[in-house]
Design a protein around this motif. Structure first.
Motif, PDB file in Angstrom:
ATOM      1  N   UNK A   1       0.834  -1.217   0.000  1.00  0.00           N
ATOM      2  CA  UNK A   1       0.000   0.000   0.000  1.00  0.00           C
ATOM      3  C   UNK A   1       0.861   1.256   0.000  1.00  0.00           C
ATOM      4  N   UNK A   2       0.202   2.377  -0.107  1.00  0.00           N
ATOM      5  CA  UNK A   2       0.877   3.667  -0.003  1.00  0.00           C
ATOM      6  C   UNK A   2       1.427   3.835   1.418  1.00  0.00           C
ATOM      7  N   UNK A   3       2.585   4.407   1.598  1.00  0.00           N
ATOM      8  CA  UNK A   3       3.424   5.076   0.600  1.00  0.00           C
ATOM      9  C   UNK A   3       4.478   4.168  -0.033  1.00  0.00           C
ATOM     10  N   UNK A   4       4.419   2.830   0.231  1.00  0.00           N
ATOM     11  CA  UNK A   4       5.431   1.921  -0.289  1.00  0.00           C
ATOM     12  C   UNK A   4       5.298   1.696  -1.796  1.00  0.00           C
ATOM     13  N   UNK A   5       4.216   2.168  -2.396  1.00  0.00           N
ATOM     14  CA  UNK A   5       4.040   1.978  -3.833  1.00  0.00           C
ATOM     15  C   UNK A   5       4.676   3.095  -4.648  1.00  0.00           C
ATOM     16  N   UNK A   6       5.299   4.068  -3.967  1.00  0.00           N
ATOM     17  CA  UNK A   6       5.946   5.166  -4.675  1.00  0.00           C
ATOM     18  C   UNK A   6       7.162   5.616  -3.870  1.00  0.00           C
ATOM     19  N   UNK A   7       8.363   5.540  -4.430  1.00  0.00           N
ATOM     20  CA  UNK A   7       9.569   5.875  -3.666  1.00  0.00           C
ATOM     21  C   UNK A   7       9.558   7.286  -3.094  1.00  0.00           C
ATOM     22  N   UNK A   8       9.096   8.247  -3.910  1.00  0.00           N
ATOM     23  CA  UNK A   8       9.122   9.631  -3.419  1.00  0.00           C
ATOM     24  C   UNK A   8       8.226   9.800  -2.197  1.00  0.00           C
ATOM     25  N   UNK A   9       7.022   9.203  -2.239  1.00  0.00           N
ATOM     26  CA  UNK A   9       6.114   9.320  -1.088  1.00  0.00           C
ATOM     27  C   UNK A   9       6.665   8.573   0.119  1.00  0.00           C
ATOM     28  N   UNK A  10       7.353   7.443  -0.139  1.00  0.00           N
ATOM     29  CA  UNK A  10       7.908   6.674   0.977  1.00  0.00           C
ATOM     30  C   UNK A  10       8.954   7.491   1.733  1.00  0.00           C
ATOM     31  N   UNK A  11       9.886   8.090   1.007  1.00  0.00           N
ATOM     32  CA  UNK A  11      10.937   8.844   1.699  1.00  0.00           C
ATOM     33  C   UNK A  11      10.385  10.136   2.303  1.00  0.00           C
ATOM     34  N   UNK A  12       9.331  10.681   1.699  1.00  0.00           N
ATOM     35  CA  UNK A  12       8.677  11.846   2.290  1.00  0.00           C
ATOM     36  C   UNK A  12       8.019  11.480   3.609  1.00  0.00           C
ATOM     37  N   UNK A  13       7.369  10.283   3.641  1.00  0.00           N
ATOM     38  CA  UNK A  13       6.723   9.842   4.876  1.00  0.00           C
ATOM     39  C   UNK A  13       7.758   9.637   5.982  1.00  0.00           C
ATOM     40  N   UNK A  14       8.900   9.060   5.635  1.00  0.00           N
ATOM     41  CA  UNK A  14       9.949   8.852   6.630  1.00  0.00           C
ATOM     42  C   UNK A  14      10.460  10.178   7.177  1.00  0.00           C
ATOM     43  N   UNK A  15      10.528  11.176   6.312  1.00  0.00           N
ATOM     44  CA  UNK A  15      11.069  12.477   6.734  1.00  0.00           C
ATOM     45  C   UNK A  15      10.053  13.320   7.504  1.00  0.00           C
ATOM     46  N   UNK A  16       8.759  13.142   7.182  1.00  0.00           N
ATOM     47  CA  UNK A  16       7.757  14.047   7.752  1.00  0.00           C
ATOM     48  C   UNK A  16       6.997  13.471   8.936  1.00  0.00           C
TER      49      UNK A  16
END
Length: 444
Positions: free
Chosen positions: A283-298
């Motif tokens: 599921x999201x955010x693991x389906x998109x690299x940019x969203x995944x790293x954004x989630x980790x940062x935010x």
């Protein structure tokens, strides 16, 4: 008539040569004169001539002549032999011992008759060594002219030392036939190829932790060679295991990585782990690299855990294969029957107790395979022997992405690799858990 060499040349060990094959070294004495009646000009090896002098060391008179036809024989020459010769390349040279000096003869690629003439050989043999400033005692003439091949012959014999060398040549066994030479060269070439292949396999065996990989393991790619440095036994065990076991190991490694990084309290991480277990797309955010790293940062709930990066244990240096090592390996080359099957079943029992089964009929489909290729590779910064601190939260998600790979073996290997790097300096705890459980199962 041309005279590419005239004056004096230096000889060592009563030797000077004509060479034309750039790929082969000058033949040995016995090889050069094998099967000949004359012992002053060895022509038994194609493309080469071995010339004998009376003087052991020093300068001798020497000339080379290239004629269009058979030149008349001057009676001044005391010892004369003739041989046939054909250059092996367009570069034919007169060469001193050890290549100290060379003279280009500019011979065409055709058949030649060669006449080797000598004067004063006994005097040169008696003198043995000629120092600078001493008078010349022996001299030689080497003549070439186009002619069809025929047997060598002694044209004139005067000196005792020439008689000695003729007798030596006549006692040598005949040279190998062209067919025998080709067979011997083929055997030598195959032996070299086999030795090179054995060395290649020896290096590959060392690279893979002491055993050769299967074709599947060799071509799996990803981070397999990095993981071999940490635990080669686990790598080969996973290769021997079935796809179900590999999937379970991949899920276990992803879960342990997230636990070590403190991410399992985050809903979007637990949802991804659940999707992995149920063989569903991430599921999201693991389906998109940019969203995944954004989630980790935010996400403020992402913990900031720092550990020293993982450093593999030292391993013995590579040692080229020696005859003794080859014999030792041959004595121990027979593995116990069923060893791989035992290893596969043991690992299967192990992960079956640690990872819940997916629902029946579940499919390992995942859209995250491509995402994993785009994700950052998880490894510590610094040299292998000089680790630096890493943020575990950024090293764990690649293990989840890896576990969703379509290829179950690659999924397991890469998930374990990223989990090891997530654990950092404490990676041995992760591997110890698997090794200990495997040992318990195999001892039953």
């Amino acid at each position: 008539m041309r005279r590419p060499v005239t004056g004096e040349v230096h000889v060592h060990y009563r030797q000077i040569y004509v060479e034309s094959d750039p790929d082969n070294a000058n033949p040995g004495l016995s090889e050069a004169f094998a099967g000949q009646s004359g012992g002053l000009c060895g022509a038994a090896v194609p493309g080469a001539l071995w010339l004998i002098t009376g003087l052991h060391t020093g300068d001798v008179g020497f000339a080379v002549e290239i004629h269009d036809e058979d030149p008349p024989l001057d009676p001044v020459w005391e010892d004369v032999v003739e041989v046939s010769f054909r250059p092996a390349s367009e570069s034919t040279r007169l060469v001193q011992w050890a290549g100290e000096a060379v003279w280009d003869l500019n011979l065409a690629l055709t058949d030649y008759r060669v006449r080797y003439c000598a004067q004063g050989m006994d005097e040169g043999n008696k003198r043995d060594t000629r120092a600078s400033g001493e008078p010349q005692v022996d001299s030689y003439l080497l003549q070439f002219w186009p002619a069809s091949p025929r047997a060598d012959r002694v044209v004139r014999q005067t000196s005792r030392i020439a008689s000695f060398w003729h007798g030596h040549a006549r006692r040598l066994p005949p040279p190998p036939s062209p067919e025998q030479r080709a067979e011997a060269e083929g055997l030598a070439r195959r032996a070299e190829e086999q030795a090179a292949e054995e060395q290649r396999l020896n290096y590959e065996r060392w690279t893979w932790g002491g055993r050769l990989p299967s074709e599947r393991l060799r071509g799996v790619g990803g981070n397999v060679l990095g993981l071999v440095r940490f635990d080669s036994d686990l790598v080969h065990a996973l290769d021997a295991a079935g796809s179900e076991v590999q999937r379970k190991v991949a899920l276990l490694a992803a879960r342990r990585a997230c636990e070590a990084a403190g991410l399992t309290s985050l809903p979007w991480v637990t949802q991804a782990l659940t999707a992995l277990m149920e063989r569903r797309p991430l599921p999201s955010p693991f389906d998109d690299p940019a969203r995944l790293w954004e989630a980790l940062s935010s996400d403020p709930q992402v913990p900031s855990r720092l550990v020293l990066g993982a450093v593999p244990p030292e391993r013995p240096p590579y040692r080229p294969l020696t005859p003794q090592a080859k014999a030792e390996r041959k004595r121990h080359s027979t593995a116990a029957p069923g060893d791989n099957e035992h290893r596969r079943r043991s690992l299967g029992r192990l992960v079956g107790t640690l990872v819940p089964q997916a629902p029946a009929g579940g499919s390992p489909k995942s859209a995250a395979g491509v995402i994993h290729e785009a994700a950052p590779v998880a490894h510590g910064f610094g040299t292998l022997r000089d680790p630096q601190r890493i943020a575990q939260a950024y090293f764990a998600p690649p293990a989840v992405l890896a576990a969703a790979e379509p290829d179950s073996l690659k999924a397991a290997l890469d998930a374990v690799w990223h989990a090891v790097n997530t654990y950092g300096e404490l990676y041995s705890e992760l591997l110890k858990e698997l090794r200990s459980a495997c040992a318990d199962q195999m001892s039953e």
